[in-house]
Design an enzyme around this catalytic site. Structure first.
Site: not given
Ligand code: ACO
Length: 426
Positions: A316, A373
């Site tokens: 998140h 979720d």
């Molecule tokens: N699985 C694996 N790795 C992940 C995940 C994941 N679900 N989420 C983040 N990471 C990793 C990224 O690869 C990144 O790694 P790095 O630093 O080595 O490059 C690091 O964690 C940071 O990730 P970002 O994408 O920069 O984080 P951001 O805050 O931009 O994204 C998000 C947040 C979009 C929710 C992301 O965690 C994600 O895509 N999660 C999966 C989708 C999801 O569950 N969405 C629902 C969110 S809650 C909602 O909207 C109600």
């Protein structure tokens, strides 16, 4: 008393600039950079707005480090345990919980506004049979702006509250019609004898003539525990400060567009799998993983920087600790275990993923915890709701948050939202 400021020194020109610090009632202070361009001739750069506060707000507070969420100052746990969704709507819209009489009035109003114009039904009918309910929902809500064009005007507070009640009341009906359309079964009109959440389940499940399914064991009435579970899901989704869809709603509202068109844009923003679309993706992913023995393989894929695979329902932008909504849903799942038919196979895989990820250095070091979720899908499946309806359920819960934030935005003078860019082209 002198103001607190932040000083910036441009080491190319040796110029010194000062920017005011504005304090929040809770949470981080902000640096006011609204005159940054005028004074420095430069823009600030913050892709994805990871360090940007885009507005002043009094609606919802999140402390991502502590895993805390409050609507109008009240902790989400208290609302989920002791108040229903309509009370939460009233709280968000009017800033306080309703008295018993106020709740009765609000409930009555929402029930009676739940019908939609027959012409809108025709629009829904014209979609292809396999249309995703989210696409019908965003189009249907956009179309509502033409049925209630008067809400475009700068109305008084009473008219604004009417505009808000109307959309909260009608969204479940549009969503239920979209659902039945996608299954090719006759639509069911709202039943004003039923509460908000019960009526929604009724519109999904009933047979024409308002009859409920009959089996050898008798008529399958909607259970209280099912209503409570879905109502809690709506409450947990009701608002979440300046997330992607809410920011979209505020941005569209900043152009002076009709409020329902702004809500429709919010629905579109929510659909993506990085946002609200994740609840549908979580269950599809659990299906794809298929067995606890495959969990390690998929965790490895999620960790591989060369593999686009991400663990849906994990991570998140704001929570760097357990998402409090996820905690509440996990608790709800445990409470429902003996009363509803939860899919034990899916739960087994989900528990294994949670167990492995929460101990894995990759997830721990990046503060990746299960989000809301991750848990909602198993409960929605037990409520006999099909997967394409998961994100529309999120929409129903979140509509009050969008409309509250839009009303807050328009209550004070506002500017059109118009960021700039770092131009790197020819
Ligand atoms: N699985 C694996 N790795 C992940 C995940 C994941 N679900 N989420 C983040 N990471 C990793 C990224 O690869 C990144 O790694 P790095 O630093 O080595 O490059 C690091 O964690 C940071 O990730 P970002 O994408 O920069 O984080 P951001 O805050 O931009 O994204 C998000 C947040 C979009 C929710 C992301 O965690 C994600 O895509 N999660 C999966 C989708 C999801 O569950 N969405 C629902 C969110 S809650 C909602 O909207 C109600």
């Amino acid at each position: 008393m002198s103001k607190d400021t932040v000083t910036m020194i441009n080491n190319r020109t040796e110029e010194k600039f000062e920017f005011d610090i504005l304090d929040a009632t809770r949470g981080p202070s902000v640096v006011d950079i609204s005159k940054f361009y005028k004074e420095t001739g430069m823009f600030t750069f913050d892709e994805g707005y990871t360090s940007t506060a885009s507005c002043r707000s009094k609606v919802t507070y999140i402390d991502g480090q502590q895993g805390e969420l409050r609507y109008r100052g009240i902790p989400i746990e208290e609302l989920a345990e002791n108040h229903n969704y309509l009370e939460t709507c009233f709280l968000l819209l009017r800033g306080k919980l309703p008295s018993a009489d106020e709740l009765l009035d609000f409930d009555y109003e929402i029930r009676h506004r739940s019908f939609i114009d027959e012409n809108l039904k025709q629009l829904i009918d014209s979609f292809p049979d396999n249309a995703h309910p989210m696409s019908i929902l965003s189009s249907g809500v956009s179309a509502l702006s033409s049925f209630y064009y008067e809400h475009l005007k700068n109305n008084d507070e009473e008219a604004k509250q009417e505009m808000a009640s109307r959309i909260i009341a009608k969204i479940p009906t549009v969503a239920a019609f979209a659902y039945r359309k996608s299954l090719g079964i006759p639509i069911i009109y709202p039943d004003i004898e039923r509460s908000f959440t019960e009526n929604f389940l009724y519109m999904l499940r009933a047979y024409p003539g308002g009859k409920m399914k009959r089996t050898l064991n008798g008529v399958e009435e909607i259970k209280e525990i099912e209503i409570k579970a879905l109502d809690t899901i709506f409450t947990l989704h009701a608002d979440h400060e300046q997330n992607a869809s809410t920011t979209t709603v505020r941005t569209v509202a900043s152009t002076g567009a009709h409020p329902y068109v702004a809500i429709s844009a919010g629905i579109s923003a929510l659909w993506g799998r990085a946002h609200g679309g994740a609840n549908e993706s979580v269950i599809s992913q659990l299906d794809m993983i298929g067995d606890v023995k495959n969990v390690d393989k998929y965790i490895a894929k999620a960790k591989d920087p060369n593999d686009p695979f991400r663990l849906m329902g994990f991570g998140h932008r704001v929570y760097k600790n357990f998402d409090p909504r996820a905690k509440a849903l996990k608790k709800l799942q445990d409470q429902l275990k003996n009363e509803l038919d939860l899919d034990s196979h899916l739960m087994e895989i989900a528990h294994k993923i949670e167990e492995v990820a929460l101990q894995d250095e990759y997830f721990v070091s990046r503060n990746l915890y299960p989000n809301i979720d991750f848990y909602s899908g198993v409960i929605l499946t037990a409520l006999k709701i099909n997967r394409p309806m998961f994100t529309p359920i999120f929409v129903i819960g979140r509509t009050v948050g969008w409309i509250t934030q839009l009303m807050e935005f328009r209550r004070t003078p506002y500017k059109i939202t118009r960021p700039r860019q770092l131009y790197l082209g020819k």
